[in-house]
Scaffold this motif. Structure first.
Motif, PDB file in Angstrom:
ATOM      1  N   GLN A 166      -0.837  11.190   4.277  1.00  0.00           N
ATOM      2  CA  GLN A 166      -1.309  11.928   5.162  1.00  0.00           C
ATOM      3  C   GLN A 166      -1.210  13.402   5.259  1.00  0.00           C
ATOM      4  N   ARG A 187       1.600  -5.882   4.404  1.00  0.00           N
ATOM      5  CA  ARG A 187       1.009  -6.867   5.041  1.00  0.00           C
ATOM      6  C   ARG A 187       0.781  -8.253   4.321  1.00  0.00           C
ATOM      7  N   PHE A 196       3.132   7.459   3.297  1.00  0.00           N
ATOM      8  CA  PHE A 196       3.527   5.860   3.849  1.00  0.00           C
ATOM      9  C   PHE A 196       3.392   4.924   2.989  1.00  0.00           C
ATOM     10  N   LEU A 198      -5.930   6.161   1.733  1.00  0.00           N
ATOM     11  CA  LEU A 198      -5.114   5.207   0.707  1.00  0.00           C
ATOM     12  C   LEU A 198      -5.096   5.808  -0.611  1.00  0.00           C
ATOM     13  N   LYS A 233      -3.010   0.246  -3.886  1.00  0.00           N
ATOM     14  CA  LYS A 233      -2.614  -0.883  -3.599  1.00  0.00           C
ATOM     15  C   LYS A 233      -2.255  -1.881  -4.362  1.00  0.00           C
ATOM     16  N   PHE A 244       3.900  -0.227   8.587  1.00  0.00           N
ATOM     17  CA  PHE A 244       4.111   1.034   7.941  1.00  0.00           C
ATOM     18  C   PHE A 244       5.694   1.378   7.944  1.00  0.00           C
ATOM     19  N   PHE A 263       0.581  -1.224  -0.037  1.00  0.00           N
ATOM     20  CA  PHE A 263       0.180   0.214   0.140  1.00  0.00           C
ATOM     21  C   PHE A 263       0.966   1.248   0.031  1.00  0.00           C
ATOM     22  N   TYR A 270      -0.053   5.170   1.379  1.00  0.00           N
ATOM     23  CA  TYR A 270      -1.266   6.070   2.151  1.00  0.00           C
ATOM     24  C   TYR A 270      -0.437   7.420   2.229  1.00  0.00           C
ATOM     25  N   ARG A 282      -2.988  17.263   9.862  1.00  0.00           N
ATOM     26  CA  ARG A 282      -4.222  16.990  10.667  1.00  0.00           C
ATOM     27  C   ARG A 282      -5.181  16.267  10.354  1.00  0.00           C
ATOM     28  N   GLN A 283      -4.809  15.342   9.613  1.00  0.00           N
ATOM     29  CA  GLN A 283      -5.779  14.284   9.070  1.00  0.00           C
ATOM     30  C   GLN A 283      -5.005  12.984   9.385  1.00  0.00           C
ATOM     31  N   GLY A 284      -5.989  12.012   9.191  1.00  0.00           N
ATOM     32  CA  GLY A 284      -5.622  10.547   9.135  1.00  0.00           C
ATOM     33  C   GLY A 284      -5.032  10.207   7.801  1.00  0.00           C
ATOM     34  N   LEU A 285      -4.844   8.916   7.585  1.00  0.00           N
ATOM     35  CA  LEU A 285      -4.139   8.345   6.420  1.00  0.00           C
ATOM     36  C   LEU A 285      -5.217   7.998   5.400  1.00  0.00           C
ATOM     37  N   ILE A 299      -0.440  -4.981   9.569  1.00  0.00           N
ATOM     38  CA  ILE A 299      -0.147  -3.935   8.369  1.00  0.00           C
ATOM     39  C   ILE A 299       1.258  -3.343   9.167  1.00  0.00           C
ATOM     40  N   ALA A 312       8.486   4.444   8.001  1.00  0.00           N
ATOM     41  CA  ALA A 312       8.667   5.805   8.870  1.00  0.00           C
ATOM     42  C   ALA A 312       8.138   7.079   8.182  1.00  0.00           C
TER      43      ALA A 312
END
Lengths: 115, 112
Positions: A38, A94, A90, A46, A49, A105, A34, A36, A41-44, A103, A107
């Motif tokens: 980011q 997996r 990122f 996708l 894949k 990740f 994958f 991803y 101030r947000q999540g990851l 999963i 760094a």
């Protein structure tokens, strides 16, 4: 054990230039890979894949990645970056086998786009 | 709207206090996760949970515990926070048999 290495902590690219973010993975079986992204101030989210088929996989916003098994690599590319691509990227791996849902990740690589 | 939701966005507290963070997913997924993201953006899995099995990362301190009322909710409780708990906590979910995880926006914890 599985692991992901993103050798470049920071990458700076001029707007409109091409981009490659490097990723190398380690996994003894068949990997599911994958990328991803980011944003601040947000999540990851996708991007793309890969688990089989054409080794070049297309993602959102013009991103693509190429799976090279012989090199254990899954580099991310974009032909022409935009200022809005500034974010942390990122790479992740997996196991493909049921029961190995973990999963791992990398760094992350912080991408900065220069105007 | 189908997504992963987290509350609160931010939380500031003092050492020794108890905190609890909420996570809800409306994606119909079977498995939920909590990750800790440190100041260097490193992601560490803390827990994964479906209705059959809780998997705990062995490095997670015992003061952390997940709490689930149903498969759409997985909250995180920290019994007595320490300064090193300052981080962003990300909740994620996935569907059994599928491999990608979907993330919430995170809860940023600051421990004074």
């Amino acid at each position: 054990a599985q692991s992901v290495t993103q050798p470049d902590a920071r990458v700076t690219v001029s707007e409109g230039a091409s981009l490659q973010l490097r990723c190398k993975y380690s996994y003894s079986g068949t990997p599911y890979l994958f990328w991803y992204v980011q944003y601040p101030r947000q999540g990851l989210q996708l991007l793309l894949k890969y688990y089989s088929g054409d080794p070049v996989v297309q993602g959102v916003n013009g991103f693509e990645a190429e799976f090279i098994k012989s090199n254990s690599s899954f580099h991310l590319r974009k032909a022409s970056v935009h200022w809005s691509d500034s974010a942390v990227y990122f790479c992740a791996v997996r196991g493909f086998n049921y029961g190995n849902e973990k999963i791992t990740f990398g760094a992350g690589t912080k991408l900065t786009i220069k105007p | 709207e189908t997504a992963v939701f987290q509350t609160p966005n931010y939380h500031v507290t003092q050492v020794g206090n108890e905190v609890s963070f909420n996570c809800k997913q409306t994606l119909g997924h079977d498995t939920m996760y909590w990750y800790k993201q440190d100041s260097k953006k490193l992601l560490k899995i803390m827990f994964s949970y479906n209705n059959k099995q809780l998997i705990v990362n062995e490095t997670v301190p015992r003061r952390f515990s997940p709490q689930s009322s149903d498969k759409a909710h997985l909250n995180l409780r920290i019994k007595s926070v320490e300064p090193e708990d300052s981080a962003v906590y990300l909740c994620a979910s996935s569907r059994l048999g599928e491999y990608e995880q979907y993330f919430g926006p995170g809860t940023r914890l600051t421990v004074l």
